[in-house]
Design a protein around this motif. Structure first.
Motif, mmCIF file in Angstrom:
data_model
loop_
_atom_site.group_PDB
_atom_site.id
_atom_site.type_symbol
_atom_site.label_atom_id
_atom_site.label_comp_id
_atom_site.label_asym_id
_atom_site.label_seq_id
_atom_site.Cartn_x
_atom_site.Cartn_y
_atom_site.Cartn_z
ATOM 1 N N GLU A 1 38.699 52.578 -14.604
ATOM 2 C CA GLU A 1 37.916 52.691 -15.940
ATOM 3 C C GLU A 1 36.864 53.656 -15.617
ATOM 4 O O GLU A 1 35.801 53.488 -14.762
ATOM 5 N N GLN A 2 37.016 54.786 -16.358
ATOM 6 C CA GLN A 2 36.248 55.862 -16.317
ATOM 7 C C GLN A 2 34.706 55.513 -16.608
ATOM 8 O O GLN A 2 33.578 56.076 -16.032
ATOM 9 N N SER A 3 34.507 54.519 -17.742
ATOM 10 C CA SER A 3 33.264 54.152 -18.018
ATOM 11 C C SER A 3 32.381 53.424 -16.850
ATOM 12 O O SER A 3 31.028 53.417 -17.119
ATOM 13 N N GLU B 1 29.563 54.743 -12.720
ATOM 14 C CA GLU B 1 28.237 54.825 -12.900
ATOM 15 C C GLU B 1 27.518 54.528 -11.272
ATOM 16 O O GLU B 1 28.191 53.625 -10.498
ATOM 17 N N ARG C 1 30.861 44.397 -18.598
ATOM 18 C CA ARG C 1 31.876 45.602 -18.596
ATOM 19 C C ARG C 1 33.009 45.331 -17.572
ATOM 20 O O ARG C 1 34.263 45.647 -18.040
#
Length: 314
Positions: free
Chosen positions: A56-58, A61, A298
């Motif tokens: 998952e690129q998002s 973080e 998320r």
């Protein structure tokens, strides 16, 4: 291998004997199945966290990168203890060679203190995210996170590196029965028939440099976090900021709570102590992915998407 003590030759132990349920070896199989299930859930949980963060690129973080490092540490601890614990409870295979015991001891202690360091880094991460959200990703760049990760693993490795040599220098001529189903430094050194003050002193130094120092840094970080949250005017924003810390606070309470209970609960009955020893090793790696999956929306959403896709394909 032998050692001369007070003019007499003493033969060192070449093996240690691990223990399951004290005095109730016939009931070890009762623990085997639930322990195996817990290990499987631990492996699945941490591997799922790593897979979700990677795909998952998002989630690329700082907070989730630190979480992936935590999952790697938990996997390392699980894999380090799983073979001997399952062999004791499933097959009553309790004998472990001296060198294998020392190797297991090294990895268990290393991953434990690595996890403590990661929790400190995650406290710093939450402080930066709440104190200066606009510069959050620019302050905690991937290169910075990489250096922090290397520093955490280097600290854990460096502190534990002398342990195998401190144990190897000791003659073991008394009982060779350990009080766990895995090898720990405090457990093994008590079986030595020589002066263990150096081992005890070094063990105390490790606890102060890791457990003591890390707890102080985490407490200081949360004092600053609370101070920052209280300065936020909007009540809604305060709750939102505080909510981002809930998963980390749970991970801290699980890890340090279990560690303290295990260290200071040795006066209890052998069966209770055995249960606490298993909890000490199994519970934090098991609960960390559950806590972050439940409390981090998320990650929860991403896991639900993966499950939905598999249902559609099937």
């Amino acid at each position: 291998m032998s050692t001369i003590i007070n003019g007499s030759i003493v033969k060192n132990q070449q093996t240690f004997v691990l223990i399951g349920i004290p005095g109730m070896q016939g009931y070890n199989s009762w623990m085997a199945f639930p322990l195996s299930v817990l290990y499987i859930l631990t492996l699945l949980g941490n591997i799922t966290i790593l897979f979700v963060i990677k795909t998952e690129q998002s989630l690329h973080e700082p907070m989730y990168i630190f979480l992936s490092i935590l999952a790697c540490s938990d996997l390392g601890l699980t894999i380090s203890t799983m073979p001997t614990m399952l062999s004791v409870y499933w097959f009553d295979s309790r004998e472990i060679s001296f060198n294998v015991c020392i190797t297991q001891m090294f990895f268990i202690h290393t991953f434990q203190w690595v996890e403590s360091g990661i929790l400190v880094a995650m406290a710093f991460d939450r402080f930066i995210a709440i104190r200066d959200p606009l510069r959050y990703t620019s302050v905690l760049k991937n290169s910075v996170i990489g250096k922090i990760g290397i520093g955490i693993f280097s600290r854990g490795f460096s502190l534990i590196f002398p342990i195998p040599f401190l144990i190897k220098r000791l003659p073991f001529c008394r009982s060779n029965v350990l009080s766990h189903s895995y090898c720990l430094h405090p457990d093994a050194m008590k079986l030595a028939c020589a002066d263990i003050r150096v081992n005890m002193l070094y063990g105390l130094i490790i606890v102060i440099c890791t457990l003591g120092l890390d707890v102080v840094i985490i407490l200081l970080s949360y004092v600053l976090i609370l101070k920052t949250i209280l300065s936020i005017a909007s009540h809604k924003e305060r709750l939102k900021a505080l909510n981002t810390c809930v998963s980390h606070i749970c991970a801290i309470l699980i890890f340090y709570g279990v560690t303290v209970v295990h260290r200071f609960g040795r006066h209890l009955s052998p069966i209770v102590h055995m249960m606490m020893a298993n909890v000490y090793i199994v519970v934090p790696p098991l609960l960390n992915p559950i806590v972050y999956s439940v409390k981090t929306q998320r990650i929860q959403q991403r896991i639900c998407k993966i499950l939905q896709r598999r249902k559609i394909r099937s």
